[in-house]
Write an enzyme that holds these catalytic residues in place. Structure first.
Site, PDB file in Angstrom:
ATOM      1  N   LYS A  84       0.860  -1.188   0.000  1.00 17.24           N
ATOM      2  CA  LYS A  84       0.000   0.000   0.000  1.00 17.24           C
ATOM      3  C   LYS A  84       0.899   1.243   0.000  1.00 17.24           C
ATOM      4  CE  LYS A  84      -4.358   1.062   2.373  1.00 17.24           C
ATOM      5  NZ  LYS A  84      -5.051   0.903   3.660  1.00 17.24           N
TER       6      LYS A  84
HETATM    7  O1  G3P Z   1      -8.114   1.617   4.910  1.00 16.27           O
HETATM    8  C1  G3P Z   1      -8.124   2.922   5.323  1.00 16.27           C
HETATM    9  C2  G3P Z   1      -9.464   3.578   5.451  1.00 16.27           C
HETATM   10  O2  G3P Z   1     -10.503   2.680   5.323  1.00 16.27           O
HETATM   11  C3  G3P Z   1      -9.525   4.483   6.649  1.00 16.27           C
HETATM   12  O3  G3P Z   1     -10.796   4.662   7.154  1.00 16.27           O
HETATM   13  O4  G3P Z   1     -12.321   5.401   8.939  1.00 16.27           O
HETATM   14  O5  G3P Z   1      -9.853   5.865   9.147  1.00 16.27           O
HETATM   15  O6  G3P Z   1     -11.235   7.109   7.504  1.00 16.27           O
HETATM   16  P1  G3P Z   1     -11.069   5.820   8.248  1.00 16.27           P
END
Ligand code: G3P
Length: 220
Positions: A84
């Site tokens: 990633k």
């Molecule tokens: O994989 C990363 C992404 O899904 C992050 O989500 O909830 O931290 O904005 P969030």
């Protein structure tokens, strides 16, 4: 549609993998921090529980460092781990190098259709637009997903999959399904919300109560 789990908590991966519909797992530095565990150890354990792509994120910010980290992760971690990389000019350079060597790359932190298309051109296997974080700014994250899917329709030769990330509630998922998004990564609680319906539970209660009567009557 591919369903990915967005977590670095092994118990959660085990629980959802047991459902039989888990296609991959995504991690990031914040999720690793939340797990409180060793990065490579936890990613290895996840990769043993789910045969699909498991995203492990680099932390270098320059292309050479990202490539070095990516190659190291690929050498040390199970085969199904993909790398990633954040969507920056340096990230594009690293994506081009790693994808040129046949290594799967998930380009993350995407907030525009242009970033998504440029990452696809660099050879990304997945591009990850963040829906919830756009919602947090007062805009509609689903508009970005629609823009990216429309762009993909314009260029049918693109092989890169759109991986909707930062999913905060079931409506995000429902809308992604309607738009034909290839992949979505969700926290465990969203998996659970999506499978639950009060009428299913009520229906089971009714069937069980009636079946008890059937048994009582000796007709089972
Ligand atoms: O994989 C990363 C992404 O899904 C992050 O989500 O909830 O931290 O904005 P969030």
């Amino acid at each position: 549609m591919e369903f990915f789990l967005d977590t670095a908590i092994i118990e959660e991966v085990k629980e959802i993998a047991d459902w039989g519909i888990l296609d991959g797992v995504t991690t990031n530095p914040s999720l690793i921090k939340k797990s409180g565990r060793d990065f490579k150890q936890v990613v290895s354990e996840i990769a043993a529980l789910c045969s699909g792509p498991i995203s492990a994120e680099v932390t270098a910010l320059d292309a050479a460092g990202m490539v070095e980290e990516g190659l190291q992760l690929k050498a040390e971690l199970p085969e199904n781990v993909i790398i990633k990389i954040p969507c920056t000019p340096e990230g594009l350079k690293a994506t081009k190098v790693l994808s040129g060597q046949g290594i799967g790359v998930n380009v993350t932190l995407i907030f525009s259709a242009s970033q998504a298309l440029m990452s696809a051109k660099a050879g990304a296997m997945y591009v990850s637009p963040f829906i919830g974080r756009i919602d947090d700014t007062g805009a509609d994250g689903m508009d970005l997903i629609a823009e990216i899917m429309n762009t993909w329709d314009n260029y049918p030769d693109i092989e890169t999959k759109v991986l909707a990330a930062s999913i905060r509630h079931p409506m995000h998922m429902l809308q992604c399904m309607q738009m034909g998004v290839h992949t979505a990564t969700m926290p465990t609680k969203i998996f659970k919300m999506l499978i639950k319906h009060p009428l299913t539970d009520k229906g089971i209660d009714g069937f069980m109560a009636d079946w008890a009567e059937v048994e009582k009557a000796g007709n089972a």
